[in-house]
Design an enzyme around this catalytic site. Structure first.
Site, PDB file in Angstrom:
ATOM      1  N   LYS A  90      28.999  60.370  39.592  1.00  0.00           N
ATOM      2  CA  LYS A  90      29.565  61.086  38.459  1.00  0.00           C
ATOM      3  C   LYS A  90      30.148  62.291  38.874  1.00  0.00           C
ATOM      4  O   LYS A  90      31.199  62.694  38.250  1.00  0.00           O
ATOM      5  CB  LYS A  90      28.224  61.469  37.357  1.00  0.00           C
ATOM      6  CG  LYS A  90      27.794  60.264  36.716  1.00  0.00           C
ATOM      7  CD  LYS A  90      26.356  60.384  35.878  1.00  0.00           C
ATOM      8  CE  LYS A  90      25.754  59.018  35.554  1.00  0.00           C
ATOM      9  NZ  LYS A  90      24.442  59.264  35.178  1.00  0.00           N
ATOM     10  N   THR A 104      22.969  57.896  41.251  1.00  0.00           N
ATOM     11  CA  THR A 104      24.207  57.496  40.260  1.00  0.00           C
ATOM     12  C   THR A 104      24.763  58.791  39.951  1.00  0.00           C
ATOM     13  O   THR A 104      26.213  58.679  39.546  1.00  0.00           O
ATOM     14  CB  THR A 104      24.004  56.739  38.982  1.00  0.00           C
ATOM     15  OG1 THR A 104      22.888  57.141  38.289  1.00  0.00           O
ATOM     16  CG2 THR A 104      23.606  55.260  39.209  1.00  0.00           C
ATOM     17  N   HIS A 138      14.645  48.837  42.211  1.00  0.00           N
ATOM     18  CA  HIS A 138      15.062  50.280  41.974  1.00  0.00           C
ATOM     19  C   HIS A 138      14.633  51.073  42.979  1.00  0.00           C
ATOM     20  O   HIS A 138      15.112  52.133  43.336  1.00  0.00           O
ATOM     21  CB  HIS A 138      15.150  50.901  40.821  1.00  0.00           C
ATOM     22  CG  HIS A 138      16.178  50.115  39.780  1.00  0.00           C
ATOM     23  ND1 HIS A 138      17.445  50.382  39.378  1.00  0.00           N
ATOM     24  CD2 HIS A 138      15.746  49.034  38.879  1.00  0.00           C
ATOM     25  CE1 HIS A 138      17.862  49.811  38.517  1.00  0.00           C
ATOM     26  NE2 HIS A 138      16.682  48.820  38.040  1.00  0.00           N
ATOM     27  N   LYS A 179      18.555  66.348  38.216  1.00  0.00           N
ATOM     28  CA  LYS A 179      18.052  64.967  38.291  1.00  0.00           C
ATOM     29  C   LYS A 179      16.470  65.120  38.089  1.00  0.00           C
ATOM     30  O   LYS A 179      16.247  66.275  38.029  1.00  0.00           O
ATOM     31  CB  LYS A 179      18.138  64.364  39.781  1.00  0.00           C
ATOM     32  CG  LYS A 179      17.961  65.012  40.907  1.00  0.00           C
ATOM     33  CD  LYS A 179      18.156  64.512  42.370  1.00  0.00           C
ATOM     34  CE  LYS A 179      19.697  64.656  42.505  1.00  0.00           C
ATOM     35  NZ  LYS A 179      20.598  63.341  42.814  1.00  0.00           N
ATOM     36  N   ARG A 180      15.752  64.056  38.142  1.00  0.00           N
ATOM     37  CA  ARG A 180      14.177  64.273  37.769  1.00  0.00           C
ATOM     38  C   ARG A 180      13.828  64.959  39.121  1.00  0.00           C
ATOM     39  O   ARG A 180      14.258  64.731  40.273  1.00  0.00           O
ATOM     40  CB  ARG A 180      13.744  62.857  37.605  1.00  0.00           C
ATOM     41  CG  ARG A 180      13.928  62.172  36.279  1.00  0.00           C
ATOM     42  CD  ARG A 180      13.267  63.147  35.215  1.00  0.00           C
ATOM     43  NE  ARG A 180      11.989  63.091  35.119  1.00  0.00           N
ATOM     44  CZ  ARG A 180      11.128  62.254  34.307  1.00  0.00           C
ATOM     45  NH1 ARG A 180      11.948  61.609  33.215  1.00  0.00           N
ATOM     46  NH2 ARG A 180       9.886  62.426  34.420  1.00  0.00           N
ATOM     47  N   LYS A 229      13.272  63.560  46.245  1.00  0.00           N
ATOM     48  CA  LYS A 229      14.446  64.088  45.925  1.00  0.00           C
ATOM     49  C   LYS A 229      14.822  65.448  46.554  1.00  0.00           C
ATOM     50  O   LYS A 229      15.851  65.931  46.624  1.00  0.00           O
ATOM     51  CB  LYS A 229      14.739  64.026  44.621  1.00  0.00           C
ATOM     52  CG  LYS A 229      14.802  62.544  43.680  1.00  0.00           C
ATOM     53  CD  LYS A 229      15.073  62.754  42.272  1.00  0.00           C
ATOM     54  CE  LYS A 229      14.929  61.579  41.484  1.00  0.00           C
ATOM     55  NZ  LYS A 229      16.045  60.458  41.831  1.00  0.00           N
TER      56      LYS A 229
END
Ligand code: F55
Length: 835
Positions: free
Chosen positions: A682, A678, A374, A567-568, A573
Site C-alpha cells: 500500500k 500487505t 498466513h 500495523k498490529r 514486527k
C-alpha cells in the site's frame, strides 16, 4: 420456487421494476426522498449524519438492484462458485467505495453540494466495519473486491460480530480498549430472517443399524443455537457484478426447548439461555497471530462453519445434481485454519445425513477445499484440546479420529520403516491433554495449500509442513503472493495521484489492469509531472499533519521526512527496534553542535497500531513510544528535527489517510517471521519508499521495483536459527549503540525505567529472540542512508515514481486470477452491458 410470480403476471411486475439514478438530478431526488421518508427528517433537521444516511440509502438502492440481478444470473447459469470462508472481514467504510465502483462519486459530490454538504464530511460520518484484526482480515476484504470486479461468482461467509475490533484510546501513554458497537444504523446489511440454520452443540453419538444393515451414527440431544443470515452487497469496480457477503448471527433457537421453560414459568432461565446463545456472535477475538484455545472461540468456529456448509449444501441440492458433481460446482477456500471444522462438517453431512460411503465422501471433500496459511509463528498455530472437542462436538471428534486413522495407515504403507513420522504427522498430538492440530487436518482435507509470499511458502515446505511434502508430493503446496485492491488503496485513498496517473495514461483502465502502471515510467524525467507528483505528496502530508494536530495536539512540519510504522503491535514486527532507533536519533541530536544540527534531516516518526488486550509486551512497547513522544516533542534542543507521534485507533479509514502521506514506511520484522505483509504494498503504491528486512513480500517488492529503490537491512532468514542458538548458549553481546539507548531508558529519561524493564530484559537477559540487537547497527546505518537520499529530492522523486510504475504485480486482481486458475478452477461470469 413457490414464491415465484406466475408467468402471465410478470409483465405488470416488470413495468414497475425499480430503476437506478444515473446523474446528479436523479441522485438529489433520491437523497431528499430518503431523508424525508425513510429517515423521517427534513431540511430543518438534516445534519451530516442524516446526509450520510440518505446518501448511503440512495447508493444502496443501486447496489441492491444489481445485487439481485447478479444473484439471479448466477443461479440461472449454475456454474462453479467460490466460497471464501473467513472469521474476519476488515471492510472499512462502504459508501466511498460504492460511489467509486458505480462511477457516480462526482454526481454525488455536486448533488450534496447543491443541498449544502461537503462530500468528504459526509463520507467521514460512516463507522468502519472492523470485523478483523489486521492483514488476514483485510486480505479477505480485498478478495471480495477483486472477485466482484473480475466477475467471479463468489460469496464470502463470516460471522456478524456485535462488537468488532475494540477502539483504542491512549490514556497517560497506555492503551485502553473501548468496545466497538457498530451495528446501529448500518445501512449495508440485510437481515434474512427466513434464512436460518439450527446449529447443534454438546450431546452424544448413538450407533444404530442403518437400512442396509450397516452401522450408522446419529448425533443426539445437546443444545441448539439458531444462525440467522445477514447479507452485505459487494459491488465490483466498473462492472454490474455485485456479490454477496453472508454473515451469521446467533440467537436462541425458537424451538421447543425454551418454550417448555417459558411454560414452566422459568422466565429468567429462558432469558439466560437466550443471552448465552447470542454470546456466540457477540465479539471478535482481538488476538492476531495468537491462538488461546478458548471454548467460546471453538463454538464460534463451528457455528459459522456449520451454518455456511448447510447453506452451501442446501443450494447445491436444489440443482438436483449427483453428489460426485459437488467439487465441479463448489470451491471452498479456508482463510487460515479457523474454518477447518468445515472439512469435518462436510464429511459428516455426506456420510451421516446423505448416506454416502466414507471414501466417496472424502474424495468430494478433499477436491472441494483449499487452505491458505498466513504464518509460521508456533504460537499462532491452532490446536484444540481433545477433551474440549469431545464435549462440544462429539461426532466431529470421532470423524477426526477416523480421518487420522486412514491417513496414518496410508503413511505407514508408504514409509514402513519410519516409526517417527507417524507421531510427527498425526492430527492428534500425544500431549496432556491431547490436542487436535488444525493445520495438519486442513492439509489432509484439502487439495491445495498455499503460503502468501515466496519466502513464506518456501519456509512452509522446508520446515513446518516438510513431512507433508514427502507424503503428498510438492504439488499440493504452492505460493500465491498477496496483493491489495488498487481501487481502495490508490483510487479511493489517493484520488489526486490516481487522477494524475489517469491523465498520463489516458484513462482509468489501470485500476482494472494494474500492470499498465509501467507506462508512467516514461514520465519520470518530465518536469511538470514530477512537480505535480511532489505536490500531491505534500498535500497528502498536510492532510495527515492536520489529523495529527486535531487528535494529538502536536504540530508537525509537513516538509519533514514522514517515517511511518502502522500495523498490529507485535514483538516479531519489531516496533521496539523502531522506537530504539528513534531514541538513538534523539540522543545523537542532543549531542550535536548547532553547526551539526543544521545538516540534520527533520523527521516525524509516526506509529500506530493496536496491541492484543492480553499481550503485555506489546502494551509496554506502546507505552514506551508514548513516553518517548512526551519527552522528545517538548525538548527545545530538538525542535522540528524530531517529532514522535502515536496515532490512536489505527484502522482501515485511518490507513487511507496515512498511506498516501508517507515518505518512508517501516516493514522490519525479524527475517522469516512475516508471512507477507500487505501494507508494504500500500505504501509503495502511494509513492512512499520503504525500509525493510528481507522478509515476506518485501523480497518480491525488491525484485519488482529494483534494489536501488528500497532500503534493505538486517540478518537473513537463513541465519536466524543459528543466531538464536548462539544467544541461547550465552554468545550474546549487546550492540554498543543500543547499549547507549538502554542506558538512557534506565536513567529514567522517559519516565520510570521499571515500566520498560521487561522490554530491555527480553533482549539483554532472555536471548533476544527477535534479534533486535543483532540488527540494530544495520538498522541505524540504513536510516542514515535514508537521510542522505532524502537530501536529494530529485533522486527521491525518481525512486518514488519508478517504484509506483513497477507495482502492477501486487494487484489483488492478479492474486484472485491465480487462485481461480490454479486452485478453484472457476471462470468469470461475463455479463453484457444491457442485461
Ligand atoms: C488472527 C487470529 C489468529 Cl488465531 C491468528 C492470526 C490472526 C491474524 O490476524 N493473522 C494475520 O493477520 N496474519 C497476516 O496475514 C496477512 C495476509 O496474508 C499477511 O500479509 C501477514 O504477514 C500475516 O501476519
Amino acid at each position: 420456487v413457490e414464491a415465484s410470480i406466475p408467468e402471465p403476471l410478470r409483465e405488470a411486475w416488470k413495468k414497475h421494476s425499480a430503476s437506478e439514478f444515473t446523474n446528479k438530478e436523479e441522485f438529489e431526488k433520491e437523497l431528499v426522498r430518503h431523508i424525508e421518508t425513510t429517515l423521517a427528517r427534513s431540511l430543518y433537521n438534516c445534519d451530516e449524519l442524516a446526509a450520510y444516511s440518505g446518501t448511503a440509502l440512495a447508493f444502496r438502492d443501486r447496489l441492491i438492484i444489481e445485487w439481485n440481478k447478479t444473484q439471479q444470473r448466477q443461479t440461472f447459469t449454475d456454474q462453479k462458485r467460490v466460497y471464501y470462508l473467513s472469521l474476519e472481514f476488515l471492510m472499512g467504510r462502504a459508501l466511498d467505495n460504492a460511489m467509486l465502483n458505480v462511477g457516480l462519486k462526482e454526481a454525488a459530490r455536486e448533488g450534496l453540494s447543491d443541498l449544502g454538504f461537503q462530500i468528504e464530511d459526509v463520507i467521514s460520518q460512516e463507522h468502519d466495519a472492523a470485523l478483523g484484526n489486521g492483514g488476514l482480515g483485510r486480505l479477505a476484504a480485498c478478495f471480495l473486491d477483486s472477485m466482484a470486479t473480475l466477475n467471479y461468482p463468489a460469496w464470502g461467509y463470516g460471522l456478524r460480530y456485535r462488537y468488532g475490533i475494540f477502539k483504542q484510546e491512549i490514556i497517560n501513554g497506555y492503551q485502553v480498549e473501548i468496545p466497538d458497537y457498530w451495528l446501529d444504523n448500518n445501512p449495508w446489511e440485510f437481515p434474512r430472517h427466513d434464512v436460518t440454520v439450527d446449529i447443534q452443540f454438546y450431546g452424544n453419538v448413538k450407533k444404530y443399524q442403518g437400512e442396509n444393515g450397516k452401522i450408522a451414527h446419529s448425533w443426539e440431544d445437546g443444545e441448539i443455537v439458531q444462525a440467522t443470515a445477514y447479507d452485505v452487497p459487494i459491488p465490483g469496480y466498473g462492472t454490474k457484478t455485485t456479490n454477496n457477503l453472508r454473515l451469521w448471527s446467533s440467537k436462541a433457537s425458537s424451538g421447543e426447548f425454551d418454550f417448555q421453560k417459558f411454560n414452566a414459568g422459568d422466565y429468567e432461565s429462558a432469558v439466560a439461555d437466550q443471552q448465552n446463545a447470542e454470546t456466540i456472535s457477540a465479539v471478535l477475538y482481538p488476538n492476531d497471530n495468537l491462538e488461546r484455545g478458548k471454548e467460546l472461540r471453538l463454538k464460534q468456529q463451528y457455528f459459522w462453519c456449520a451454518a455456511s456448509l448447510f447453506d452451501i449444501v442446501r443450494r447445491f441440492k436444489k440443482t438436483k445434481r449427483a453428489w460426485s458433481e459437488f467439487p465441479d460446482q463448489i470451491a471452498i477456500q479456508l482463510n487460515d485454519t479457523h474454518p477447518t471444522l468445515a472439512i469435518v462438517e462436510l464429511q459428516r453431512i455426506l456420510i451421516d445425513k446423505e448416506g454416502l460411503e466414507w471414501d466417496e465422501a472424502w474424495n468430494i471433500v478433499t477436491k472441494t477445499f483449499a487452505y491458505t496459511n498466513h504464518t509460521v509463528l508456533p504460537e499462532a498455530l491452532e490446536k484444540w484440546s481433545v477433551p474440549l472437542m469431545q464435549n462440544l462436538l462429539p461426532r466431529h471428534l470421532q470423524i477426526i479420529y477416523e480421518i487420522n486413522l486412514f491417513f496414518l495407515q496410508s503413511v505407514e504403507k508408504r514409509f514402513p520403516k519410519d516409526r517417527e513420522i507417524l507421531s510427527r504427522v498425526s492430527i492428534i498430538e500425544e500431549s496432556h491433554p491431547k490436542m487436535v492440530r488444525m493445520a495438519y487436518l486442513a492439509i489432509i482435507g484439502s487439495h491445495k495449500v498455499n503460503g502468501v509470499a515466496e519466502l513464506h511458502s518456501d519456509l512452509l515446505k522446508t520446515t513446518l509442513f516438510k513431512d507433508f511434502v514427502e507424503i503428498y508430493g510438492v504439488d499440493r503446496f504452492m505460493n500465491v503472493t498477496n496483493g491489495i485492491t488498487p481501487r481502495r488503496w490508490l483510487h479511493q485513498a489517493n484520488p489526486r495521484l490516481s487522477a494524475l496517473i489517469a491523465e498520463k495514461l489516458g484513462s482509468y483502465e489501470f485500476l482494472k489492469d494494474l500492470t499498465l502502471l509501467d507506462k508512467i515510467e516514461a514520465f519520470v524525467d518530465d518536469k511538470a509531472f514530477r512537480a505535480e507528483w511532489a505536490e500531491i505528496k505534500r498535500e497528502n502530508k498536510a492532510r495527515l499533519a492536520k489529523h495529527i494536530k486535531a487528535t494529538t495536539g502536536f504540530d508537525v512540519n509537513p516538509n519533514a521526512l514522514f517515517d511511518v510504522q502502522v500495523k498490529r503491535i507485535h514483538e516479531y514486527k519489531r516496533q521496539q527496534l523502531n522506537i530504539f532507533g528513534v531514541i538513538h536519533r534523539y540522543l545523537t541530536i542532543k549531542n550535536m553542535t548547532p553547526e551539526q544540527k543544521k545538516k540534520v534531516v527533520p523527521r516525524v516518526s509516526i506509529f500506530g497500531g493496536k496491541a492484543a488486550p492480553g499481550y503485555w509486551m506489546a502494551k509496554t512497547i506502546i507505552h514506551l513510544i508514548n513516553k518517548v513522544a512526551e519527552v522528545v516533542n517538548k525538548d527545545p534542543e530538538v525542535g522540528d528535527l524530531l517529532k514522535v507521534i502515536f496515532i490512536e485507533d489505527y484502522n482501515v479509514s485511518k490507513a487511507e489517510i496515512i498511506c498516501p502521506a508517507s515518505d518512508l514506511s517501516e516493514h522490519i520484522s525479524t527475517a522469516g517471521t512475516e508471512g507477507s505483509g500487505t501494507s508494504n504494498m500500500k505504501f509503495v503504491l502511494n509513492g512512499g519508499l520503504i525500509i525493510g528486512t528481507c522478509d515476506g513480500a518485501n523480497i518480491e517488492i525488491t525484485r519488482e521495483i529494483g534494489e536501488q529503490n528500497i532500503f534493505l537491512f538486517g540478518n537473513l532468514a537463513e541465519d536466524v536459527e543459528d543466531l538464536r542458538h548462539r544467544h541461547f548458549y550465552g554468545d550474546f553481546k549487546l550492540d554498543p549503540q543500543l547499549e547507549r539507548v538502554f542506558n538512557a531508558i534506565k536513567g529514567n529519561t522517559f519516565g520510570d525505567a521499571g515500566d520498560f524493564s521487561a522490554l530491555t530484559n527480553s533482549i539483554e537477559e532472555h536471548g533476544d529472540y527477535y534479534l533486535v540487537s543483532d540488527d540494530f547497527n544495520s538498522y541505524v546505518t540504513t536510516h542514515d542512508m535514508v537521510d542522505e537520499a532524502f537530501l536529494n529530492q530529485e533522486e527521491w522523486l525518481a525512486k518514488s515514481i519508478s517504484s509506483v510504475a513497477r507495482m502492477g504485480f501486487f494487484s489483488m486482481d492478479r492474486v484472485t486470477n491465480e487462485y481461480a486458475d490454479s486452485i478453484w478452477n472457476v471462470e468469470p461470469l461475463n455479463i453484457k452491458e444491457d442485461e
